[in-house]
Design a protein around this motif. Structure first.
Motif, PDB file in Angstrom:
ATOM      1  N   ASP A 120       9.275   3.053   2.515  1.00 46.32           N
ATOM      2  CA  ASP A 120       8.407   3.316   1.370  1.00 46.32           C
ATOM      3  C   ASP A 120       9.216   3.213   0.077  1.00 46.32           C
ATOM      4  O   ASP A 120      10.438   3.381   0.091  1.00 46.32           O
ATOM      5  CB  ASP A 120       7.789   4.718   1.447  1.00 46.32           C
ATOM      6  N   THR A 167       5.476   6.129  -1.934  1.00 48.32           N
ATOM      7  CA  THR A 167       4.280   5.337  -1.649  1.00 48.32           C
ATOM      8  C   THR A 167       3.986   5.369  -0.156  1.00 48.32           C
ATOM      9  O   THR A 167       4.823   5.720   0.653  1.00 48.32           O
ATOM     10  CB  THR A 167       4.478   3.868  -2.043  1.00 48.32           C
ATOM     11  N   ASN A 168       2.806   4.966   0.144  1.00 51.52           N
ATOM     12  CA  ASN A 168       2.442   4.735   1.543  1.00 51.52           C
ATOM     13  C   ASN A 168       1.496   3.540   1.556  1.00 51.52           C
ATOM     14  O   ASN A 168       0.410   3.586   2.135  1.00 51.52           O
ATOM     15  CB  ASN A 168       1.784   5.975   2.136  1.00 51.52           C
ATOM     16  N   VAL A 169       1.934   2.458   0.857  1.00 53.23           N
ATOM     17  CA  VAL A 169       1.050   1.298   0.681  1.00 53.23           C
ATOM     18  C   VAL A 169       1.775   0.016   1.046  1.00 53.23           C
ATOM     19  O   VAL A 169       2.990  -0.112   0.885  1.00 53.23           O
ATOM     20  CB  VAL A 169       0.544   1.196  -0.779  1.00 53.23           C
ATOM     21  N   ALA A 170       1.033  -0.937   1.558  1.00 52.36           N
ATOM     22  CA  ALA A 170       1.460  -2.330   1.703  1.00 52.36           C
ATOM     23  C   ALA A 170       2.813  -2.499   2.386  1.00 52.36           C
ATOM     24  O   ALA A 170       3.548  -3.421   2.089  1.00 52.36           O
ATOM     25  CB  ALA A 170       1.483  -3.018   0.335  1.00 52.36           C
ATOM     26  N   ASN A 171       3.131  -1.584   3.315  1.00 50.91           N
ATOM     27  CA  ASN A 171       4.407  -1.702   4.026  1.00 50.91           C
ATOM     28  C   ASN A 171       5.580  -1.893   3.063  1.00 50.91           C
ATOM     29  O   ASN A 171       6.438  -2.756   3.260  1.00 50.91           O
ATOM     30  CB  ASN A 171       4.346  -2.851   5.028  1.00 50.91           C
ATOM     31  N   LEU A 228       5.651  -6.937  -4.334  1.00 45.88           N
ATOM     32  CA  LEU A 228       4.812  -5.737  -4.378  1.00 45.88           C
ATOM     33  C   LEU A 228       5.049  -5.034  -5.708  1.00 45.88           C
ATOM     34  O   LEU A 228       6.177  -4.654  -6.021  1.00 45.88           O
ATOM     35  CB  LEU A 228       5.150  -4.797  -3.219  1.00 45.88           C
ATOM     36  N   VAL A 281       3.597  -1.775  -8.084  1.00 50.05           N
ATOM     37  CA  VAL A 281       2.858  -0.519  -8.014  1.00 50.05           C
ATOM     38  C   VAL A 281       2.761   0.060  -9.412  1.00 50.05           C
ATOM     39  O   VAL A 281       3.745   0.057 -10.170  1.00 50.05           O
ATOM     40  CB  VAL A 281       3.557   0.481  -7.070  1.00 50.05           C
ATOM     41  N   LEU A 305      -0.790   7.143  -8.185  1.00 49.03           N
ATOM     42  CA  LEU A 305      -1.216   5.751  -8.299  1.00 49.03           C
ATOM     43  C   LEU A 305      -2.246   5.600  -9.397  1.00 49.03           C
ATOM     44  O   LEU A 305      -3.200   6.371  -9.489  1.00 49.03           O
ATOM     45  CB  LEU A 305      -1.794   5.270  -6.962  1.00 49.03           C
ATOM     46  N   SER A 365      -6.132  -0.872  -6.184  1.00 49.43           N
ATOM     47  CA  SER A 365      -5.799   0.396  -5.527  1.00 49.43           C
ATOM     48  C   SER A 365      -4.502   0.992  -6.055  1.00 49.43           C
ATOM     49  O   SER A 365      -3.856   1.791  -5.374  1.00 49.43           O
ATOM     50  CB  SER A 365      -5.669   0.181  -4.015  1.00 49.43           C
ATOM     51  N   TYR A 389      -1.876  -0.904  -6.711  1.00 49.01           N
ATOM     52  CA  TYR A 389      -0.782  -1.805  -6.359  1.00 49.01           C
ATOM     53  C   TYR A 389      -1.328  -3.199  -6.129  1.00 49.01           C
ATOM     54  O   TYR A 389      -2.521  -3.404  -5.887  1.00 49.01           O
ATOM     55  CB  TYR A 389      -0.042  -1.320  -5.100  1.00 49.01           C
ATOM     56  N   GLN A 413       0.006  -6.650  -3.919  1.00 50.90           N
ATOM     57  CA  GLN A 413       0.958  -7.377  -3.079  1.00 50.90           C
ATOM     58  C   GLN A 413       0.533  -8.835  -3.067  1.00 50.90           C
ATOM     59  O   GLN A 413      -0.608  -9.153  -2.736  1.00 50.90           O
ATOM     60  CB  GLN A 413       0.980  -6.819  -1.658  1.00 50.90           C
TER      61      GLN A 413
END
Length: 530
Positions: free
Chosen positions: A256, A280-284, A320, A322, A330, A337, A339, A341
């Protein structure tokens, strides 16, 4: 040269137009895309070859005279490299030995690595190293070295030019990744260390030393702060100082993005995110490389994450970005959302650096192409608007790729010269040789320290006897430049779109530019200086 809006009545303009004398002016159309500047180096690229198999770029600095310092590290010989090139991409033989400075060691320390470089106002350079003592391979400690503007080690800094920084009693191996020099010449530095003796995991650290290299007793615990994330591996990569002087420390937490915010004294700012820490916890998300701020103080994080879509080349990395609010959540105004990617290459892309343009658009530099081993890897440049949407004025899909003619190209630094030209610096490899490379391109950007003046259907800025106009109407606009006596020096027509006007030699002094827009007269006051 700079300009500001000024009231000037239409009656006055009409009166002095009758006094006008017409002079010639050179007009050049300017698209919103990016054009390589082929006057730089050879066809827009500078390339410096090494016989050694592993030489990487660690950064680049633009000096006040627009000369460029490229820093690198030779892993084969554990050697620091500093190359200076002219503003036009040629080796500057007056620097070091034929344009290059090399440093291998000092009396007491061996150099393990170099990952960061920064510049003082006086042109001196601070580089961030990882060093260990001669009599032992551990601990590896973050170390700063200072060079004067001529590339010579400054022996008044630290101990004979090297300032080793203590991180922790439990440190086994530390990696210094970024440096930021504050307005009082104090030096912020960051990275991560391995707590081998206890948990054997990596932790953030951020430190500050005084201009002489000694720890700042007013920052953290005798100049150092270590940060833990609930027993998880974390690696700090980048420092960013915000508009209010608060300090953001960014990096990776497992897979993250992670950001911590501190006040001026190294204390956690608990008003940010979750007790001062965001992840974060988004888009790997995988690697955070750069941080910046928009005009509304939205925080932008840039790096790359793993893409798991259905394309033939997945799973591979993609850029990516953010967006965070000042509270560390966020942003609902950034992309869909918080972010975005996106791919900035044929199959793989990695965002490594970013700049915020004067119009609040986001310029992202990186690398991309085919996966390593399967084809060329190129420099990439993409642009997004302030809401995180790709700006398709660059390329067909919001990005462009640039190839130096070498096989593997990697962008490390994205910066601007004083005329607003883009400089991308990195490294490359081809046929067993390593290279340090630089490219210059023109994207119609406003130079640092200059201001875009916006009007309804028109934007104007100027630099070094050149006027840049964006006419967003669908018709030609008649323009006139007047001297202080009210005489028309020249007249020209600005077509729809972006245009560049190179002025003839004029005496220093104040001038007035008028534009006859469809809705009325627009005027500017300009100061020309040599």
């Amino acid at each position: 040269m700079y300009f500001k809006k000024t009231p000037l009545t239409q009656v006055f303009i009409k009166a002095i137009v009758t006094l006008g004398l017409f002079f010639g002016i050179l007009h050049t159309g300017l698209s919103q895309g990016v054009q390589i500047d082929d006057t730089f180096g050879e066809d827009g690229f500078f390339k410096f070859s090494f016989q050694h198999p592993i030489v990487i770029c660690t950064g680049a600095l633009i000096q006040k005279d627009d000369k460029i310092i490229i820093s690198g590290f030779n892993y084969s010989d554990r050697q620091l490299l500093f190359i200076r090139i002219t503003e036009n991409g040629n080796i500057d033989s007056t620097y070091g030995e034929n344009g290059m400075v090399t440093i291998s060691r000092n009396t007491n320390l061996r150099i393990e690595d170099m990952n960061a470089v920064a510049q003082n106002e006086d042109g001196s350079i601070i580089a961030g190293l990882d060093c260990y003592p001669y009599d032992n391979y551990h601990p590896v400690e973050p170390t700063l070295i200072k060079l004067n503007k001529f590339g010579q080690i400054d022996s008044t800094f630290g101990e004979n030019g090297f300032a080793k920084q203590f991180v922790s009693e439990s440190n086994y191996m530390a990696t210094l990744n970024d440096i930021f020099i504050q307005s009082d010449n104090s030096i912020l530095f960051c990275g991560y260390f391995n707590d081998f003796w206890n948990s054997d995991i990596n932790h953030f650290f951020i430190g500050r030393c005084l201009p002489n290299g000694s720890p700042d007793p007013n920052f953290g615990n005798n100049g150092i702060v270590t940060e833990y994330f609930d027993g998880s591996n974390c690696e700090a990569q980048v420092i960013f100082q915000q508009h209010d002087s608060k300090i953001l420390l960014g990096g990776k937490l497992n897979n993250d993005f992670a950001v911590v915010r501190y006040n001026h004294f190294g204390m956690l700012d608990t008003t940010f995110a979750n007790g001062g820490k965001f992840s974060t916890n988004v888009a790997n998300a995988y690697q955070l490389n750069a941080i910046a701020e928009l005009k509304d103080n939205t925080i932008i994080l840039a790096g790359y994450g793993l893409y798991l879509g259905n394309q033939d080349c997945s799973p591979y990395y993609r850029n990516l970005l953010v967006g965070l609010t000042q509270d560390g959540v966020l942003s609902g105004d950034f992309s869909t959302s918080g972010y975005n990617q996106y791919l900035a290459g044929s199959c793989v892309s990695e965002a490594n650096n970013l700049l915020i343009q004067s119009d609040n658009k986001i310029l992202v530099g990186g690398s991309g192409g085919e996966p390593f081993g399967n084809g060329p890897y190129k420099l990439t440049l993409s642009r997004l608007d302030e809401h995180g949407i790709l700006d398709e004025s660059i390329g067909d899909d919001g990005y462009e790729n640039f190839h130096s003619g070498l096989e593997k190209n990697n962008c490390v630094t994205l910066t601007l010269q004083s005329d607003g030209k883009i400089i991308m610096v990195g490294d490359a490899s081809s046929e067993g040789h390593s290279y340090l490379i630089a490219m210059r391109a023109d994207a119609g950007l406003i130079p640092p320290g200059h201001t875009l003046v916006e009007h309804e259907q028109a934007e104007i800025w100027s630099y070094d006897k050149t006027i840049y106009i964006t006419n967003t109407t669908t018709t030609d606009v008649n323009c006139h430049l007047f001297n202080a006596l009210g005489q028309v020096l020249f007249s020209f027509t600005s077509p729809p779109g972006q245009s560049t006007y190179n002025l003839p030699e004029l005496p220093d002094g104040w001038y007035v530019l008028s534009l006859n827009m469809p809705y009325g007269l627009v005027t500017h006051k300009l100061l020309f200086t040599n």
